[in-house]
Motif scaffolding. Structure first.
Motif, PDB file in Angstrom:
ATOM      1  N   UNK A 368      -4.505 -12.017  -0.102  1.00 23.28           N
ATOM      2  CA  UNK A 368      -3.878 -13.020  -0.946  1.00 23.28           C
ATOM      3  C   UNK A 368      -2.606 -13.606  -0.329  1.00 23.28           C
ATOM      4  N   UNK A 369      -1.994 -12.878   0.577  1.00 28.04           N
ATOM      5  CA  UNK A 369      -0.757 -13.349   1.202  1.00 28.04           C
ATOM      6  C   UNK A 369      -1.000 -14.084   2.523  1.00 28.04           C
ATOM      7  N   UNK A 370      -2.249 -14.402   2.819  1.00 24.94           N
ATOM      8  CA  UNK A 370      -2.677 -15.261   3.935  1.00 24.94           C
ATOM      9  C   UNK A 370      -2.544 -14.630   5.318  1.00 24.94           C
ATOM     10  N   UNK A 371      -1.423 -13.949   5.580  1.00 27.22           N
ATOM     11  CA  UNK A 371      -1.199 -13.447   6.936  1.00 27.22           C
ATOM     12  C   UNK A 371      -2.305 -12.504   7.384  1.00 27.22           C
ATOM     13  N   UNK A 372      -2.845 -11.704   6.469  1.00 30.41           N
ATOM     14  CA  UNK A 372      -3.901 -10.764   6.831  1.00 30.41           C
ATOM     15  C   UNK A 372      -5.134 -11.503   7.342  1.00 30.41           C
ATOM     16  N   UNK A 373      -5.458 -12.624   6.711  1.00 31.12           N
ATOM     17  CA  UNK A 373      -6.609 -13.417   7.127  1.00 31.12           C
ATOM     18  C   UNK A 373      -6.394 -14.005   8.520  1.00 31.12           C
ATOM     19  N   UNK A 374      -5.216 -14.571   8.764  1.00 32.24           N
ATOM     20  CA  UNK A 374      -4.918 -15.111  10.088  1.00 32.24           C
ATOM     21  C   UNK A 374      -4.889 -14.001  11.139  1.00 32.24           C
ATOM     22  N   UNK A 375      -4.332 -12.855  10.754  1.00 29.71           N
ATOM     23  CA  UNK A 375      -4.239 -11.701  11.655  1.00 29.71           C
ATOM     24  C   UNK A 375      -5.631 -11.270  12.119  1.00 29.71           C
ATOM     25  N   UNK A 376      -6.571 -11.193  11.191  1.00 26.35           N
ATOM     26  CA  UNK A 376      -7.926 -10.772  11.531  1.00 26.35           C
ATOM     27  C   UNK A 376      -8.686 -11.863  12.282  1.00 26.35           C
ATOM     28  N   UNK A 377      -8.563 -13.099  11.811  1.00 26.57           N
ATOM     29  CA  UNK A 377      -9.325 -14.196  12.411  1.00 26.57           C
ATOM     30  C   UNK A 377      -8.933 -14.446  13.859  1.00 26.57           C
ATOM     31  N   UNK A 378      -7.677 -14.221  14.180  1.00 27.45           N
ATOM     32  CA  UNK A 378      -7.214 -14.450  15.549  1.00 27.45           C
ATOM     33  C   UNK A 378      -7.992 -13.611  16.559  1.00 27.45           C
ATOM     34  N   UNK A 379      -8.431 -12.421  16.144  1.00 26.19           N
ATOM     35  CA  UNK A 379      -9.156 -11.550  17.071  1.00 26.19           C
ATOM     36  C   UNK A 379     -10.433 -12.210  17.583  1.00 26.19           C
ATOM     37  N   UNK A 380     -11.091 -12.968  16.724  1.00 27.07           N
ATOM     38  CA  UNK A 380     -12.296 -13.669  17.155  1.00 27.07           C
ATOM     39  C   UNK A 380     -11.948 -14.822  18.091  1.00 27.07           C
ATOM     40  N   UNK A 381     -10.898 -15.584  17.752  1.00 27.56           N
ATOM     41  CA  UNK A 381     -10.482 -16.687  18.616  1.00 27.56           C
ATOM     42  C   UNK A 381     -10.119 -16.182  20.007  1.00 27.56           C
ATOM     43  N   UNK A 382      -9.496 -15.022  20.061  1.00 25.20           N
ATOM     44  CA  UNK A 382      -9.072 -14.428  21.331  1.00 25.20           C
ATOM     45  C   UNK A 382     -10.266 -14.113  22.228  1.00 25.20           C
TER      46      UNK A 382
END
Length: 406
Positions: A368-382
């Motif tokens: 709900x605080x957004x950062x967790x979603x960006x934190x996880x999604x970045x791993x795929x982009x990497x």
């Protein structure tokens, strides 16, 4: 009666400015028309996507309800000219991808797979007839595409080791093999499948109408921790028959595949930067509102140190990718330029989203605080569109003149 000085001490604090991740004003490099398009995309993402996307992310589901509104944006086929495509510059495409990823990297990935990989394969490697047939309906999002290159046992070694085979029999090609991690595959209409021609051992591309082609099956990949909104599939091709008219006529070796990958690596650098921007803005807003010891934590030195490092990463990435767009406009963009941008931007994104998660503390692990979603999604982009290490080897070859690939 209180003095003016006393009154000023008890007055309400001045409202803080909303988070802004464009510290060096790189958006000002766009033309007025391009900036208007980017602002239209931002308004759509904030009004339509942001309120619902966390719920879809948690449920591992794609927001099909948003497709009609996405169609109305008129951004299908950005940076492609003719064939009903939106056109515009590669810079505009980058800024749009950055804007979309700033709210949700999954939606940006969906658009990148469809518009960059699938449409891009036809636009770069297809015949005139294939472009006329497929690109207009794909630009309208009437047909959605995916891109089948990666295999269960073949990732970085795709240039010389594809296990999926293509055998020609008259005017028909027979495809056999498997593809994995294929975004959009569980539900899309058109698959670009890359296979090794057993006659000459070269990689060739094929347009497969997967919903109506016997022998083509897809299983959704479950239990991901990143890009959960994107539906990834494991494709199985069992004696799939494709007419010669559906073979990409200019896709006759991995060099032709690489032309598509160069452009999508370009786009991933923008998406990673957008992901970092979203995480930074969420963390900054949180720090302005979260009180400890009677003060917003944004007023603490260690918090400001984190925020300064985050905006520095974002600004460095933005300047790099804007220059990358300029190089393309000048006809100078190379594989190494795109590789460096992808590697740098995704690495800095990974660092930035971790700081955002850290700054938000315990709440940082709640979606709900957004950062967790960006934190996880970045791993795929990497990892996708070529790993960090493979990008560095491309750059290494460019700067040394010596290839270090196995």
């Amino acid at each position: 009666m209180p003095t003016a000085t006393a009154a000023s001490k008890t007055s309400a604090p001045k409202p803080l400015s909303p988070p802004n991740s464009d510290f060096y004003e790189v958006y000002e490099t766009l033309s007025a028309n391009e900036l208007a398009t980017v602002k239209r995309v931002r308004a759509f993402m904030e009004a339509k996507v942001a309120p619902v996307i966390t719920d879809y992310w948690v449920k591992d589901a794609f927001p099909f309800e948003l497709l009609p509104a996405i169609k109305e944006l008129g951004i299908g086929g950005l940076a492609m000219h003719g064939y009903g495509c939106a056109g515009g510059s590669l810079a505009l495409l980058g800024f749009v991808q950055m804007e979309v990823a700033r709210v949700d990297p999954s939606v940006a990935t969906f658009m990148g797979v469809h518009g960059g990989l699938a449409m891009g394969s036809i636009y770069i490697d297809g015949s005139e007839e294939q472009k006329q047939k497929w690109l207009p309906q794909m630009a309208r999002f009437d047909k959605i595409g995916c891109f089948g290159l990666t295999e269960p046992l073949v990732g970085s070694g795709a240039s010389g080791g594809l296990l999926t085979t293509a055998k020609r029999e008259g005017d028909t090609w027979i495809l056999n093999g498997e593809k994995r991690w294929i975004g959009n595959a569980p539900w899309c209409d058109v698959s670009i499948i890359w296979a090794r021609d057993i006659a000459d051992n070269q990689v060739k591309g094929f347009i497969v109408e997967n919903k109506t082609t016997p022998g083509f099956s897809v299983e959704k990949i479950e239990n991901k921790i990143a890009l959960k909104v994107v539906q990834n599939g494991h494709i199985t091709l069992k004696d799939v028959r494709v007419p010669e008219t559906n073979r990409l006529q200019s896709g006759n070796s991995f060099r032709d595949t690489a032309k598509v990958l160069k452009m999508t690596r370009y786009a991933v650098a923008w998406m990673a930067t957008g992901c970092a921007m979203g995480a930074y803005e969420a963390a900054l807003k949180y720090s302005q509102e979260r009180l400890q010891f009677g003060r917003p934590i944004a007023s603490f030195q260690l918090v400001q140190d984190l925020l300064a490092k985050m905006i520095a990463n974002i600004t460095a990435s933005q300047c790099l990718i804007v220059r990358q767009a300029q190089l393309h406009a000048e006809g100078k963009l190379t594989d190494a330029h795109a590789a460096l941008a992808k590697a740098f931007a995704t690495a800095k994104c990974r660092e930035t989203v971790a700081w955002a998660r850290e700054l938000i503390g315990g709440n940082g692990i709640v979606a709900d605080y957004k950062a967790a979603r960006f934190f996880a999604d970045c791993e795929a982009l990497y990892s996708y569109e070529g790993t960090y290490q493979m990008q560095n080897l491309i750059v290494g070859k460019a700067v040394t003149g010596l290839g270090a690939f196995v």
